[in-house]
Design a protein around this motif. Structure first.
Motif, PDB file in Angstrom:
ATOM      1  N   THR A 133      46.500  20.563  12.460  1.00  0.00           N
ATOM      2  CA  THR A 133      45.392  20.453  11.519  1.00  0.00           C
ATOM      3  C   THR A 133      44.762  21.819  11.260  1.00  0.00           C
ATOM      4  OG1 THR A 133      43.725  20.053  13.238  1.00  0.00           O
ATOM      5  CG2 THR A 133      44.874  18.132  12.348  1.00  0.00           C
ATOM      6  N   ALA A 134      44.019  21.873  10.159  1.00  0.00           N
ATOM      7  CA  ALA A 134      43.253  23.071   9.813  1.00  0.00           C
ATOM      8  C   ALA A 134      41.976  22.615   9.126  1.00  0.00           C
ATOM      9  CB  ALA A 134      44.060  23.984   8.893  1.00  0.00           C
ATOM     10  N   PRO A 135      40.851  23.320   9.344  1.00  0.00           N
ATOM     11  CA  PRO A 135      39.587  22.911   8.718  1.00  0.00           C
ATOM     12  C   PRO A 135      39.573  23.203   7.230  1.00  0.00           C
ATOM     13  CG  PRO A 135      39.294  24.964   9.909  1.00  0.00           C
ATOM     14  CD  PRO A 135      40.687  24.505  10.214  1.00  0.00           C
ATOM     15  N   GLY A 136      38.722  22.460   6.507  1.00  0.00           N
ATOM     16  CA  GLY A 136      38.518  22.682   5.081  1.00  0.00           C
ATOM     17  C   GLY A 136      37.116  22.281   4.694  1.00  0.00           C
ATOM     18  N   ASP A 137      36.727  22.527   3.456  1.00  0.00           N
ATOM     19  CA  ASP A 137      35.394  22.167   2.982  1.00  0.00           C
ATOM     20  C   ASP A 137      35.298  20.655   2.810  1.00  0.00           C
ATOM     21  OD1 ASP A 137      34.788  24.832   2.883  1.00  0.00           O
ATOM     22  OD2 ASP A 137      35.286  25.054   0.762  1.00  0.00           O
ATOM     23  N   GLU A 138      34.403  20.018   3.550  1.00  0.00           N
ATOM     24  CA  GLU A 138      34.148  18.582   3.485  1.00  0.00           C
ATOM     25  C   GLU A 138      35.403  17.759   3.764  1.00  0.00           C
ATOM     26  OE1 GLU A 138      32.408  17.764  -0.276  1.00  0.00           O
ATOM     27  OE2 GLU A 138      30.606  18.933   0.100  1.00  0.00           O
ATOM     28  N   ALA A 139      36.387  18.344   4.389  1.00  0.00           N
ATOM     29  CA  ALA A 139      37.639  17.644   4.680  1.00  0.00           C
ATOM     30  C   ALA A 139      38.399  18.475   5.698  1.00  0.00           C
ATOM     31  CB  ALA A 139      38.455  17.468   3.399  1.00  0.00           C
ATOM     32  N   PHE A 140      39.604  18.027   6.041  1.00  0.00           N
ATOM     33  CA  PHE A 140      40.478  18.862   6.860  1.00  0.00           C
ATOM     34  C   PHE A 140      41.908  18.672   6.370  1.00  0.00           C
ATOM     35  CE2 PHE A 140      40.487  14.782   9.039  1.00  0.00           C
ATOM     36  CZ  PHE A 140      41.784  14.628   9.494  1.00  0.00           C
ATOM     37  N   TYR A 141      42.775  19.586   6.754  1.00  0.00           N
ATOM     38  CA  TYR A 141      44.167  19.551   6.314  1.00  0.00           C
ATOM     39  C   TYR A 141      45.052  19.136   7.483  1.00  0.00           C
ATOM     40  CZ  TYR A 141      42.483  21.791   2.128  1.00  0.00           C
ATOM     41  OH  TYR A 141      41.806  22.067   0.974  1.00  0.00           O
ATOM     42  N   LEU A 142      46.057  18.338   7.183  1.00  0.00           N
ATOM     43  CA  LEU A 142      46.938  17.786   8.192  1.00  0.00           C
ATOM     44  C   LEU A 142      48.391  18.010   7.793  1.00  0.00           C
ATOM     45  CD1 LEU A 142      47.448  15.779  10.663  1.00  0.00           C
ATOM     46  CD2 LEU A 142      47.571  13.997   8.894  1.00  0.00           C
ATOM     47  N   LYS A 143      49.149  18.628   8.683  1.00  0.00           N
ATOM     48  CA  LYS A 143      50.598  18.742   8.511  1.00  0.00           C
ATOM     49  C   LYS A 143      51.240  17.833   9.539  1.00  0.00           C
ATOM     50  CE  LYS A 143      54.412  22.104   8.605  1.00  0.00           C
ATOM     51  NZ  LYS A 143      54.780  23.510   8.938  1.00  0.00           N
ATOM     52  N   ALA A 144      52.042  16.881   9.055  1.00  0.00           N
ATOM     53  CA  ALA A 144      52.608  15.874   9.949  1.00  0.00           C
ATOM     54  C   ALA A 144      54.116  15.792   9.789  1.00  0.00           C
ATOM     55  CB  ALA A 144      51.981  14.509   9.662  1.00  0.00           C
ATOM     56  N   TYR A 145      54.774  15.439  10.896  1.00  0.00           N
ATOM     57  CA  TYR A 145      56.221  15.229  10.927  1.00  0.00           C
ATOM     58  C   TYR A 145      56.448  13.759  11.272  1.00  0.00           C
ATOM     59  CZ  TYR A 145      56.455  20.331  11.223  1.00  0.00           C
ATOM     60  OH  TYR A 145      56.318  21.679  10.974  1.00  0.00           O
ATOM     61  N   GLU A 146      57.141  13.047  10.395  1.00  0.00           N
ATOM     62  CA  GLU A 146      57.222  11.591  10.544  1.00  0.00           C
ATOM     63  C   GLU A 146      58.618  11.073  10.220  1.00  0.00           C
ATOM     64  OE1 GLU A 146      54.758   7.631   9.042  1.00  0.00           O
ATOM     65  OE2 GLU A 146      54.382   9.584   8.152  1.00  0.00           O
ATOM     66  N   ARG A 147      59.022  10.029  10.927  1.00  0.00           N
ATOM     67  CA  ARG A 147      60.265   9.310  10.665  1.00  0.00           C
ATOM     68  C   ARG A 147      59.920   8.001   9.956  1.00  0.00           C
ATOM     69  NH1 ARG A 147      60.884   7.547  15.172  1.00  0.00           N
ATOM     70  NH2 ARG A 147      59.263   8.659  16.319  1.00  0.00           N
ATOM     71  N   LEU A 148      60.389   7.864   8.724  1.00  0.00           N
ATOM     72  CA  LEU A 148      60.075   6.676   7.938  1.00  0.00           C
ATOM     73  C   LEU A 148      61.197   5.650   8.031  1.00  0.00           C
ATOM     74  CD1 LEU A 148      58.483   8.059   4.651  1.00  0.00           C
ATOM     75  CD2 LEU A 148      57.331   7.038   6.622  1.00  0.00           C
ATOM     76  N   GLY A 149      60.907   4.458   7.517  1.00  0.00           N
ATOM     77  CA  GLY A 149      61.896   3.398   7.458  1.00  0.00           C
ATOM     78  C   GLY A 149      61.320   2.214   6.706  1.00  0.00           C
ATOM     79  N   GLY A 150      62.138   1.213   6.410  1.00  0.00           N
ATOM     80  CA  GLY A 150      61.674  -0.001   5.776  1.00  0.00           C
ATOM     81  C   GLY A 150      61.172   0.209   4.362  1.00  0.00           C
ATOM     82  N   PRO A 151      60.140  -0.559   3.946  1.00  0.00           N
ATOM     83  CA  PRO A 151      59.646  -0.485   2.566  1.00  0.00           C
ATOM     84  C   PRO A 151      59.174   0.905   2.156  1.00  0.00           C
ATOM     85  CG  PRO A 151      58.797  -2.432   3.667  1.00  0.00           C
ATOM     86  CD  PRO A 151      59.474  -1.604   4.725  1.00  0.00           C
ATOM     87  N   LEU A 152      58.564   1.673   3.072  1.00  0.00           N
ATOM     88  CA  LEU A 152      58.085   3.005   2.709  1.00  0.00           C
ATOM     89  C   LEU A 152      59.258   3.934   2.399  1.00  0.00           C
ATOM     90  CD1 LEU A 152      55.163   3.471   5.250  1.00  0.00           C
ATOM     91  CD2 LEU A 152      55.018   2.903   2.824  1.00  0.00           C
ATOM     92  N   GLU A 153      60.333   3.800   3.144  1.00  0.00           N
ATOM     93  CA  GLU A 153      61.536   4.579   2.872  1.00  0.00           C
ATOM     94  C   GLU A 153      62.127   4.189   1.513  1.00  0.00           C
ATOM     95  OE1 GLU A 153      64.375   7.434   3.551  1.00  0.00           O
ATOM     96  OE2 GLU A 153      62.792   6.937   4.989  1.00  0.00           O
ATOM     97  N   ALA A 154      62.161   2.886   1.232  1.00  0.00           N
ATOM     98  CA  ALA A 154      62.678   2.409  -0.051  1.00  0.00           C
ATOM     99  C   ALA A 154      61.788   2.849  -1.205  1.00  0.00           C
ATOM    100  CB  ALA A 154      62.798   0.890  -0.032  1.00  0.00           C
ATOM    101  N   PHE A 155      60.488   2.919  -0.962  1.00  0.00           N
ATOM    102  CA  PHE A 155      59.562   3.374  -2.002  1.00  0.00           C
ATOM    103  C   PHE A 155      59.880   4.810  -2.409  1.00  0.00           C
ATOM    104  CE2 PHE A 155      55.605   5.638  -3.036  1.00  0.00           C
ATOM    105  CZ  PHE A 155      55.203   4.924  -4.150  1.00  0.00           C
ATOM    106  N   LEU A 156      60.048   5.691  -1.446  1.00  0.00           N
ATOM    107  CA  LEU A 156      60.395   7.076  -1.768  1.00  0.00           C
ATOM    108  C   LEU A 156      61.763   7.157  -2.435  1.00  0.00           C
ATOM    109  CD1 LEU A 156      59.219   8.997   1.435  1.00  0.00           C
ATOM    110  CD2 LEU A 156      58.080   8.879  -0.786  1.00  0.00           C
ATOM    111  N   GLY A 157      62.692   6.320  -1.982  1.00  0.00           N
ATOM    112  CA  GLY A 157      64.042   6.355  -2.524  1.00  0.00           C
ATOM    113  C   GLY A 157      64.127   5.960  -3.982  1.00  0.00           C
ATOM    114  N   ALA A 158      63.127   5.223  -4.481  1.00  0.00           N
ATOM    115  CA  ALA A 158      63.148   4.798  -5.886  1.00  0.00           C
ATOM    116  C   ALA A 158      63.133   5.980  -6.844  1.00  0.00           C
ATOM    117  CB  ALA A 158      61.960   3.875  -6.166  1.00  0.00           C
ATOM    118  N   PHE A 159      62.616   7.126  -6.396  1.00  0.00           N
ATOM    119  CA  PHE A 159      62.490   8.279  -7.284  1.00  0.00           C
ATOM    120  C   PHE A 159      63.477   9.404  -6.958  1.00  0.00           C
ATOM    121  CE2 PHE A 159      58.359   6.176  -7.042  1.00  0.00           C
ATOM    122  CZ  PHE A 159      58.079   5.982  -8.388  1.00  0.00           C
TER     123      PHE A 159
END
Length: 216
Positions: free
Chosen positions: A71-97
């Motif tokens: 993470t890193a701080p920001g104005d009225e928010a913060f920034y997040l860099k994440a590493y994730e393994r997807l699957g199921g409907p979310l994987e299919a959602f990205l695959g549509a494009f």
């Protein structure tokens, strides 16, 4: 260049746990700024998060597909860099494009109620096939189609949540049908407000949308 703005609604059964988390606070949201796939299929994402940092990270640590994050701080928010393994409907959602010429216009905005919205630039003849590949039960709503004029403004006209709710209700009750089959009173009943308040939300939302369209 042709531009389309689309909103997707993810029901709880297929919603990402961190998207579900946004229901716990008023105005909480996350904005996906950029992403890429690594050779091992891990999805690396950069988010701007508008939510309490410690509560968000506490929940994030319980999400099994998240391998690691920073993470890193920001104005009225913060920034997040994440590493994730997807699957199921979310994987299919990205695959549509993935096999289309569409380019996403950031930010990709996640809001409460399982809503996700973003803009796309691409050939109109590919839009139907891409949207038809979205897995059920994810709902698809096309919010805007037009020409892309550049800048962040087209990635999301500045409407309040109440104005958006009034517009959705108006379309649902037939207020925008030709001929019109719904009234402001019907919109007011759908959003649980007075007719004068519902009418004001509709007028302000319509004015913002018209201004955005004419300024292209």
């Amino acid at each position: 260049m042709r531009y389309v703005r689309v909103e997707f609604t993810f029901p709880p059964a297929v919603r990402h746990p961190m998207h579900d988390f946004l229901d716990e606070g008023d105005g909480w949201r996350t904005e996906l700024l950029t992403w890429r796939r690594l050779p091992d299929e891990t999805l690396v994402t950069l988010f701007r998060v508008v939510a309490p940092r410690e509560r968000y990270l506490e929940r994030l640590r319980t999400v099994e597909p998240i391998d690691r994050f920073e993470t890193a701080p920001g104005d009225e928010a913060f920034y997040l860099k994440a590493y994730e393994r997807l699957g199921g409907p979310l994987e299919a959602f990205l695959g549509a494009f993935e096999d289309t010429e569409f380019l996403s216009v950031p930010p990709v905005v996640y809001r409460s109620g399982g809503r996700l919205s973003f803009g796309l630039i691409g050939p109109p003849n590919q839009l139907r096939d891409a949207l038809s590949a979205i897995p059920e039960p994810i709902e698809v709503t096309i919010e805007r189609v037009g020409s892309y004029g550049g800048g962040r403004r087209l990635a999301g006209v500045g409407l309040t949540e109440r104005q958006r709710a009034a517009l959705r209700a108006a379309r649902r009750v037939g207020y925008y049908d030709v001929p019109r089959t719904g009234s402001v009173a019907d919109v007011a009943a759908a959003v649980e407000s007075s007719p004068s308040t519902a009418g004001a939300h509709l007028r302000k939302a319509e004015a913002a949308l018209v201004d955005a369209y004419l300024d292209e």
